[in-house]
Write an enzyme that holds these catalytic residues in place. Structure first.
Site: not given
Length: 369
Positions: A155, A335, A339
């Protein structure tokens, strides 16, 4: 217009010879195969100059233009400018792949920018934005033999979906730093480890497309730590074994593998130093690079330096840290210390490009903007 070339003249004047006219009323429909999607607020101006491509333009504020094309690699040439006003234009290829960032032109100045995209799903969707965006003309040409840079990862690398904006992977931003000679083929996918990426057939899909002299960048580790059977690998054994399959497979096909250590998560100790949450996985990548003679981009080391330089508070601007109401897609706030938001992904992509230059990865280093 042929099966491998498409040419569009944007505005309201007469179309230039060999071009298709695209006006504010040109809406996409499958039967047409091109046009603006949705119901964007688009203006057009005809400045009355003799040059057919430069005399008129479209002001595509937050607009998307779609062209149906076969899947594959393409080079795009965009003409951007205005005879009487300055312009400021950003162009992305959906989903959120940055191609041109804040291009500015002065009154009477026209810039032809050439960029590259990889079409998937049978189309190219160009998204325009900026303080004063302009588009005069667009040419699309198939480029099946162009150098491709394949990305295999998780990701932190992938093209994040549009409904997650400003979520972004660094691979999503990479094209803005490289010339049109390089096609970014971002095959990274959220939640995948070096093991599950193979198990799902994603590496096989890369093998079907990769060519001799292409590059394969490999960054895993975040999800290799997860305890489930589908993803977990042991850094001393199976993690290296899986990564070796990427390296060997690329070399068997005449391509160039490059190992990348995982970007650090944003976790600080009380003394302001960054905590290492990857541990032996970083060591394993470094050892494997040395054992196999594979180039290594030590992104863990680079992001550690960057985050410690910024500190616990300023580093939040790189990650998905948003207050209530700050991000439209996360109205309740968020939060996230793993990422990146778009500006963070841009910073990390810049680090990757700096390492390409430092390692002199030829000919990739030659194509840095």
């Amino acid at each position: 217009m042929t099966a491998s070339s498409w040419k569009f003249d944007f505005g309201v004047g007469e179309a230039a010879a060999g071009y298709i006219k695209a006006t504010p009323a040109s809406r996409y429909h499958p039967s047409v195969g091109c046009g603006f999607t949705g119901e964007p607020d688009i203006a057009a101006r005809d400045r009355g100059e003799p040059d057919a491509l430069r005399r008129d333009l479209i002001i595509p504020a937050d607009a998307e233009f779609r062209v149906d094309v076969p899947d594959g690699s393409y080079q795009l040439s965009l003409l951007i400018g205005d005879w009487i006003l300055p312009s400021h234009t950003t162009v992305k290829a959906a989903p959120g792949r940055l191609l041109i960032s804040g291009l500015r032109t002065s009154p009477g100045q026209f810039v032809r920018e050439t960029v590259s995209v990889r079409a998937k799903g049978g189309c190219i969707r160009l998204q325009f934005s900026g303080q004063a965006p302009r588009i005069n003309a667009l040419e699309i040409n198939a480029a099946p033999h162009a150098l491709a840079l394949f990305l295999a990862g998780d990701s932190t690398v992938t093209d994040q979906p549009e409904d997650g904006y400003p979520y972004a992977g660094w691979g999503q931003m990479l094209a803005a730093f490289l010339k049109h000679d390089v096609i970014i083929a971002n095959e990274a996918m959220s939640g995948r480890s070096s093991k599950s990426f193979i198990g799902e057939g994603r590496l096989d899909a890369i093998w079907e497309a990769i060519k001799p002299n292409d590059f394969l960048f490999i960054q895993f580790g975040h999800n290799d730590q997860k305890p489930d059977e589908e993803r977990f690998t042991d850094p001393a054994t199976t993690y290296k074994e899986h990564l070796l399959r990427y390296i060997d497979g690329a070399r068997e096909r005449g391509a160039h593998p490059v190992l990348i250590t995982s970007v650090h998560r944003r976790y600080f100790a009380e003394d302001g130093t960054l905590q290492d949450t990857h541990g032996a996985y970083l060591t394993a990548v470094r050892e494997l690079a040395a054992e196999t003679g594979t180039p290594l981009i030590d992104l863990a080391a680079r992001t550690k330096s960057l985050l410690e330089e910024l500190g616990p508070d300023n580093s939040k601007q790189l990650f998905m840290w948003g207050a209530r109401g700050e991000f439209a897609n996360f109205p309740g706030g968020i939060e996230d210390n793993t990422h990146f938001q778009e500006q963070g992904a841009i910073r990390i992509a810049r680090l990757v490009v700096e390492e390409i230059r430092a390692l002199d990865l030829w000919p990739l280093a030659m194509y840095i903007r």
